[in-house]
Motif scaffolding. Sequence first.
Motif, short mmCIF file in Angstrom:
data_model
loop_
_atom_site.label_atom_id
_atom_site.label_comp_id
_atom_site.label_asym_id
_atom_site.label_seq_id
_atom_site.Cartn_x
_atom_site.Cartn_y
_atom_site.Cartn_z
N SER A 215 0.83 -1.21 0.00
CA SER A 215 0.00 0.00 0.00
C SER A 215 0.86 1.26 0.00
O SER A 215 0.35 2.37 -0.15
CB SER A 215 -0.92 0.00 1.23
N LEU A 216 2.17 1.10 0.21
CA LEU A 216 3.03 2.29 0.28
C LEU A 216 3.35 2.80 -1.13
O LEU A 216 3.41 2.03 -2.09
CB LEU A 216 4.32 1.96 1.03
N ASN A 217 3.60 4.08 -1.18
CA ASN A 217 3.87 4.76 -2.46
C ASN A 217 4.90 4.05 -3.31
O ASN A 217 5.97 3.71 -2.83
CB ASN A 217 4.42 6.16 -2.18
N GLY A 218 4.59 3.85 -4.57
CA GLY A 218 5.58 3.32 -5.51
C GLY A 218 5.78 1.83 -5.47
O GLY A 218 6.63 1.29 -6.18
N MET A 219 5.02 1.12 -4.60
CA MET A 219 5.30 -0.31 -4.45
C MET A 219 4.54 -1.21 -5.43
O MET A 219 4.76 -2.42 -5.46
CB MET A 219 5.00 -0.74 -3.01
N GLU A 220 3.64 -0.62 -6.24
CA GLU A 220 2.83 -1.46 -7.15
C GLU A 220 3.69 -2.35 -8.05
O GLU A 220 3.30 -3.45 -8.39
CB GLU A 220 1.93 -0.62 -8.08
N ARG A 221 4.86 -1.85 -8.42
CA ARG A 221 5.68 -2.61 -9.36
C ARG A 221 6.58 -3.62 -8.68
O ARG A 221 7.24 -4.42 -9.33
CB ARG A 221 6.54 -1.65 -10.20
N TYR A 222 6.66 -3.56 -7.36
CA TYR A 222 7.65 -4.38 -6.65
C TYR A 222 7.04 -5.37 -5.66
O TYR A 222 7.61 -6.42 -5.41
CB TYR A 222 8.63 -3.48 -5.89
N ALA A 223 5.89 -5.02 -5.09
CA ALA A 223 5.36 -5.82 -3.98
C ALA A 223 4.54 -7.01 -4.47
O ALA A 223 3.74 -6.90 -5.40
CB ALA A 223 4.51 -4.94 -3.07
N VAL A 224 4.76 -8.13 -3.80
CA VAL A 224 3.91 -9.30 -3.98
C VAL A 224 3.38 -9.63 -2.60
O VAL A 224 4.15 -9.91 -1.68
CB VAL A 224 4.70 -10.50 -4.56
N THR A 225 2.07 -9.56 -2.45
CA THR A 225 1.45 -9.76 -1.14
C THR A 225 0.87 -11.17 -1.06
O THR A 225 0.11 -11.57 -1.96
CB THR A 225 0.31 -8.74 -0.93
N PHE A 226 1.23 -11.89 -0.01
CA PHE A 226 0.72 -13.26 0.18
C PHE A 226 -0.23 -13.26 1.36
O PHE A 226 0.15 -12.85 2.47
CB PHE A 226 1.89 -14.22 0.46
N GLN A 227 -1.44 -13.71 1.12
CA GLN A 227 -2.41 -13.81 2.21
C GLN A 227 -3.09 -15.17 2.11
O GLN A 227 -2.95 -15.88 1.12
CB GLN A 227 -3.42 -12.67 2.14
N THR A 228 -3.84 -15.50 3.16
CA THR A 228 -4.40 -16.86 3.22
C THR A 228 -5.71 -16.89 4.00
O THR A 228 -5.97 -16.00 4.82
CB THR A 228 -3.37 -17.81 3.88
N PHE A 229 -6.50 -17.90 3.72
CA PHE A 229 -7.72 -18.13 4.49
C PHE A 229 -7.43 -19.03 5.70
O PHE A 229 -8.27 -19.20 6.57
CB PHE A 229 -8.78 -18.80 3.60
N SER A 230 -6.21 -19.60 5.73
CA SER A 230 -5.87 -20.61 6.76
C SER A 230 -6.04 -20.10 8.18
O SER A 230 -6.62 -20.77 9.02
CB SER A 230 -4.43 -21.07 6.58
N LYS A 231 -5.49 -18.91 8.44
CA LYS A 231 -5.45 -18.44 9.83
C LYS A 231 -6.67 -17.58 10.15
O LYS A 231 -7.27 -17.72 11.20
CB LYS A 231 -4.17 -17.62 10.09
#
Length: 377
Positions: A215-231
């Motif tokens: 969500s931080l400025n400029g991170m659209e091209r670099y960030a890969v966010t991993f989330q899960t339904f597990s927890k």
Amino acid sequence: MPHIAERELELPDAIIGKLISLLHDKRVISLGAGEPDFDLPKPLVAYLKRIANKTNKYSPPGGIPELKIAIAKKLRKENRIHAEPENIVVTGGSQEALLLAAACALDVGEQAIVPNPSFLAYLPTVELLSAAPVFADTAASTGWELDPDEVRRRIDKKKTKVLIINTPGNPTGNVLKRKTLEELADIAVDNDLYMFSDEAYEKIIYGKKHVSIASLNGMERYAVTFQTFSKSYAMCGFRLGYCAAPPKLAAAITKIHVYTSICAPTVSQMLGIKALSLPEKYTSAMVTEYRKRRDYIVKRLNETGLRTVKPEGAFYAFAHVGKDDRRFAFDLLKKAHVAVVPGSEFGTAGKGYIRLSFATKLPLIKQAMDRMERFVR
Ligand SMILES: Cc1ncc(COP(=O)(O)O)c(C=O)c1O
């Protein structure tokens, strides 16, 4: 007999596997588990019965379109990430997403920086791809916060391609400060690195606010966010997770997903759509309970002389036990019948610590802490 590949032979056996195989002893109380001890939320149980005979087909490899739309909406609303369905790949747990994303981001011999200690799948994931993990050390004295200067020192201008972070963190419970995330984001941009942000415990957090680095400025091209339904939804067994990546990387991950598992289980994806429509109360009830257990276990550990930084998220306490954590864990299991995970399983900086999961009912935690106190004294 044909041989087994070196990449497998070179991986050490996880001690956690040996510990789990000793757990059949009825006297043992396990504080080893990495999964919620709660039942599936009731509305999901009811929904599962309704969809049982409508989910026997493969889904598109990137995920059911309706689920991708719901995930993108969730990411925009809860995480302030500018996500669209083209960013999302739905996978068999977030662990599969991690492997697939690493396979698309790392060539042979390239490097990924991994916090030390950290979730025990990161190292083998990178090593299985014949890439090289490089540890960035953290310490209890700074609350296990990842130090951007330490990360900078570990970067090899030519070889480093990925930086992995995990907040809230397993095994330490550290929640990265916004300021740290901002500095790490700058590092990713300056060095042209993918920032893999493992947010498996995003909702298991005590008082602090979870910040997604994407969500931080400029991170659209670099960030890969991993989330899960597990927890968040106690859905570990359904194997449902996802990543949100820049569109080109998301397309690459989707392409190779066809060659691993084709798609995440269709039944789990349908359940995921339903889970995202649930009110927050199902998750927050679990968090309230974890918080009580956290307060109790940390107090008992510190009273017993096993120094523990209060975890700000996830459901683990990381306690200092002296020099030899493996010996401590095995003796504790043999003599006091309490199972914990030695800290060195999570990296060299975890040596001397043990991880205790409080995804276990409070009366059992109390018994385990009594036994442990007697064992230590
Ligand atoms: C930090 C972290 N990331 C990822 C995972 C994998 O979760 P899943 O594959 O169930 O989504 C776990 C599981 O314990 C974890 O602790």
